[in-house]
Write an enzyme that holds these catalytic residues in place. Structure first.
Site, PDB file in Angstrom:
ATOM      1  N   THR A   7       0.839  -1.209   0.000  1.00 11.77           N
ATOM      2  CA  THR A   7       0.000   0.000   0.000  1.00 11.77           C
ATOM      3  C   THR A   7       0.866   1.247   0.000  1.00 11.77           C
ATOM      4  OG1 THR A   7      -1.736  -1.208   1.112  1.00 11.77           O
ATOM      5  CG2 THR A   7      -1.845   1.185   1.288  1.00 11.77           C
ATOM      6  N   ARG A  25      -5.032 -16.268  -9.326  1.00 16.19           N
ATOM      7  CA  ARG A  25      -5.641 -14.955  -9.137  1.00 16.19           C
ATOM      8  C   ARG A  25      -5.082 -13.949 -10.163  1.00 16.19           C
ATOM      9  NH1 ARG A  25      -6.852 -10.814  -5.181  1.00 16.19           N
ATOM     10  NH2 ARG A  25      -8.057 -12.264  -3.939  1.00 16.19           N
ATOM     11  N   ILE A  56       4.220  -3.987  10.794  1.00 15.76           N
ATOM     12  CA  ILE A  56       3.029  -4.525  11.461  1.00 15.76           C
ATOM     13  C   ILE A  56       2.603  -3.571  12.576  1.00 15.76           C
ATOM     14  CG2 ILE A  56       2.157  -6.437  12.902  1.00 15.76           C
ATOM     15  CD1 ILE A  56       3.974  -8.309  11.235  1.00 15.76           C
ATOM     16  N   TYR A  87      -1.459 -17.037   4.492  1.00 18.52           N
ATOM     17  CA  TYR A  87      -1.192 -16.626   3.107  1.00 18.52           C
ATOM     18  C   TYR A  87      -0.014 -17.398   2.527  1.00 18.52           C
ATOM     19  CZ  TYR A  87      -4.351 -12.670   2.353  1.00 18.52           C
ATOM     20  OH  TYR A  87      -5.450 -11.892   2.128  1.00 18.52           O
ATOM     21  N   HIS A 106      15.892  29.951   4.176  1.00 19.08           N
ATOM     22  CA  HIS A 106      17.087  30.671   4.629  1.00 19.08           C
ATOM     23  C   HIS A 106      16.672  31.680   5.709  1.00 19.08           C
ATOM     24  CE1 HIS A 106      15.341  33.910   2.288  1.00 19.08           C
ATOM     25  NE2 HIS A 106      15.106  32.995   1.357  1.00 19.08           N
ATOM     26  N   GLU A 150      15.655  29.362  -5.954  1.00 18.17           N
ATOM     27  CA  GLU A 150      14.300  29.918  -5.894  1.00 18.17           C
ATOM     28  C   GLU A 150      13.708  30.107  -7.288  1.00 18.17           C
ATOM     29  OE1 GLU A 150      11.592  30.008  -4.707  1.00 18.17           O
ATOM     30  OE2 GLU A 150      11.293  31.648  -3.298  1.00 18.17           O
ATOM     31  N   ARG A 170       7.514  25.181  -0.886  1.00 15.90           N
ATOM     32  CA  ARG A 170       6.068  24.997  -1.066  1.00 15.90           C
ATOM     33  C   ARG A 170       5.781  23.769  -1.921  1.00 15.90           C
ATOM     34  NH1 ARG A 170       4.545  31.261  -2.375  1.00 15.90           N
ATOM     35  NH2 ARG A 170       3.773  31.792  -0.314  1.00 15.90           N
TER      36      ARG A 170
HETATM   37  O1  F6P Z   1       9.826  36.877  -0.993  1.00 18.10           O
HETATM   38  C1  F6P Z   1      10.639  35.786  -0.863  1.00 18.10           C
HETATM   39  C2  F6P Z   1      10.571  34.849  -2.054  1.00 18.10           C
HETATM   40  O2  F6P Z   1      11.412  33.729  -1.818  1.00 18.10           O
HETATM   41  C3  F6P Z   1      10.941  35.486  -3.421  1.00 18.10           C
HETATM   42  O3  F6P Z   1      12.301  35.491  -3.702  1.00 18.10           O
HETATM   43  C4  F6P Z   1      10.133  34.659  -4.398  1.00 18.10           C
HETATM   44  O4  F6P Z   1       9.952  35.294  -5.634  1.00 18.10           O
HETATM   45  C5  F6P Z   1       8.855  34.505  -3.623  1.00 18.10           C
HETATM   46  O5  F6P Z   1       9.213  34.376  -2.247  1.00 18.10           O
HETATM   47  C6  F6P Z   1       8.033  33.306  -4.025  1.00 18.10           C
HETATM   48  O6  F6P Z   1       6.763  33.441  -3.434  1.00 18.10           O
HETATM   49  P1  F6P Z   1       5.490  33.850  -4.340  1.00 18.10           P
HETATM   50  O7  F6P Z   1       5.390  32.785  -5.344  1.00 18.10           O
HETATM   51  O8  F6P Z   1       4.337  33.908  -3.371  1.00 18.10           O
HETATM   52  O9  F6P Z   1       5.751  35.181  -4.996  1.00 18.10           O
END
Ligand code: F6P
Length: 528
Positions: free
Chosen positions: A73, A158, A192, A221, A276, A372, A443
């Site tokens: 699973t 099966r 388990i 099994y 950072h 970034e 994110r």
């Molecule tokens: O403001 C900090 C930061 O890391 C920027 O360098 C970047 O452009 C932004 O956040 C990303 O966040 P959003 O997608 O909400 O603009």
């Protein structure tokens, strides 16, 4: 402060003069004679091509095989998450156990799984066929690409029945089986204890009794268990997450799945995510750039080093444990890592052998795909400046933050694509990893591991000064947030962008699938 190095745009080079005065690249000054334009369906800020969709149209059914508690699973869930999040490939799991519980009730004794129990065998067949029927119906839906039959499928008979049913349905699906064999007693016991005893099958049962019953179920099994062989067609056999047998797998998507599966393991582990420390650009409200840390940011870096030493590099028994450190290639993440110590310790190899070798704790590894999201022409501007100078761009981003691509820069969709290989590596790694990253990047990684939808990812709150600890388990991921600064020390991170397009959802809490609400603190909470 360090001097920012020249940096190229991942999409076509940094615009000369990206800092003010702002370029007029967005409003074409001269006429281009192009009567047959190459128009991408989605418009100017088009989404990147769906790589897998563009290279193959296979429909694939995955038949899981293995004794109970061998991680089937877990594997099925990870495959679904990976395909859905990174490749937008619709995928569904049909878990025969759930059909069995609906049909016969949850708490059946071990004798129910005895192959000589004719009545129970008939009931288990009915449950399997009900799941199979739903799988067939699902696979017929246009656009659907992958279905997974999650069951022990432990006899040849099966599996032949499953393949014949799919063949008769005439949908032209490719069938591949994935067998998970777990002979590591420790891992099995852990599976388990942590997974099986939390299922409805053992709800309210005394743990010792439950383990006894579950082991008896496995023995039953085993009596009729037949592992995969070449007569099963295309397959992968996974032995204790370290030895793989691959047979007759062809096609881009099946091989992509095999590659992913070869990176998976079910051992307990942790990911630590932090942004950072506050950067000089954060202080000014500027996005992007490659500035160093502010005084507050440097203070955070020192505290993070202590946290890493005490809480990541040391296990619950106070013993050093091998740990990894990844940063982006940008100054603010490398500077945040600067105080972390790198003692050499003795560690065993990743393949589980007992042989010892030297391990440099938190050896810094700067990865470009952790850089970034690149804001292209808008790099170094504040959100307010972007709104004033490029109002249409600002509006377009508000309307579709996921797909919006900064002029000469990137979109969240672009970032998802460049993080795919990194996700493979994260799945593979066994030691705790501390990732010192950026808001946009974390994110995406957070949304992937927490089971959120892609469109929700650009709105996840990843505040400065916090470490997010993620603990993956068979059905999702547990999260803890640790703040390393006191309330009065909290700093601003320049996140003053008004948000108008937050996706709707249900409840917060432990995230499984998509269940994010507007008022959920994880989504869009004020950064600090
Ligand atoms: O403001 C900090 C930061 O890391 C920027 O360098 C970047 O452009 C932004 O956040 C990303 O966040 P959003 O997608 O909400 O603009």
């Amino acid at each position: 402060m360090s001097t920012p190095p020249a940096r190229n745009s991942p999409i076509g080079g940094k615009y000369p003069g990206a800092s003010s005065p702002k370029p007029s690249a967005l409003n074409h000054q001269h006429h281009v004679d192009n009567p047959m334009p190459h128009v991408l369906g989605e418009g100017v800020n088009a989404q990147p091509l769906d790589i897998i969709g563009a290279t193959a149209t296979d429909k694939v059914v995955i038949v899981m095989v293995g004794l109970p508690a061998t991680g089937k699973t877990h594997i099925a869930n990870r495959i679904r998450r990976f395909l859905d999040f990174f490749h937008d490939i619709p995928c569904s799991i049909f878990n025969v156990g759930e059909y069995r519980r609906k049909l016969c009730g949850a708490q059946m004794p071990a004798s129910f799984y005895d192959p000589s129990n004719v009545q129970a065998q008939a009931a288990r067949s009915i449950a399997c066929n009900a799941a199979l029927d739903d799988l067939v119906t699902y696979m017929k839906v246009p656009g659907v690409r992958v279905g997974i039959l999650d069951a022990t499928n432990s006899t040849k008979e099966r599996r032949e029945h499953v393949r014949n049913t799919l063949r008769k349905a005439n949908m032209g699906v490719k069938v591949m089986s994935i067998e998970s064999i777990c002979e590591n007693a420790e891992l099995l016991a852990e599976n388990i204890r942590t997974v099986k005893l939390n299922t409805p099958d053992y709800k309210g049962t005394d743990p010792e009794e439950a383990v006894k019953d579950f082991n008896q179920r496995r023995e039953n099994y085993k009596q009729s268990y037949e592992g995969l062989d070449d007569s099963d067609g295309a397959y992968v056999i996974i032995h204790d997450c370290k030895k793989f047998v691959i047979h007759s797998i062809r096609g881009y998507l099946p091989l992509k799945i095999v590659h992913f599966v070869m990176n998976l393991h079910t051992l307990p582990r942790y990911f630590y995510f932090t942004r950072h420390g506050q950067s000089e650009y954060n202080l000014l409200g500027k996005i992007g750039g490659d500035s160093g840390l502010s005084a507050n940011g440097s203070e955070y870096a020192k505290r993070l080093a202590l946290f890493a030493k005490d809480s990541i590099c040391t296990d619950a028994a106070g013993q050093p444990r091998p740990s990894r450190l990844w940063t982006s290639t940008m100054n603010r993440t490398k500077d945040t890592a600067a105080w972390i110590e790198h003692p050499t310790i003795q560690a065993t190899y990743e393949d589980g052998s007992k042989e010892k070798h030297d391990w440099i704790q938190m050896r810094p590894m700067a990865r470009r795909n952790l850089d970034e999201l690149y804001a292209g022409t808008c790099d170094g501007m504040t959100y307010k400046e972007i709104e004033e100078v490029f109002p249409e761009e600002f509006k377009a981003r508000q309307e579709d933050k996921l797909a919006y691509r900064y002029p000469r820069g990137e979109s969240y969709m672009d970032v998802i694509l460049r993080l795919e290989p990194l996700a493979h590596e994260m799945e593979r790694t066994r030691e705790p990893i501390l990732i010192i990253g950026h808001q946009g990047i974390l994110r995406i990684l957070y949304a992937y591991f927490m089971g959120m939808k892609r469109k929700e990812a650009p709105y996840v709150s990843i505040p400065l000064n916090h470490v997010l600890k993620l603990t993956p388990h068979a059905y999702g991921c547990h999260e803890d947030r640790v703040c390393l600064m006191t309330k009065s020390e909290m700093v601003w991170d320049g996140q003053d962008e008004p948000v108008t397009s937050m996706p709707m959802g249900g409840k917060g809490g432990e995230r499984k699938g998509s269940d994010i609400a507007h008022n959920d603190p994880v989504m869009n909470a004020p950064s600090c």
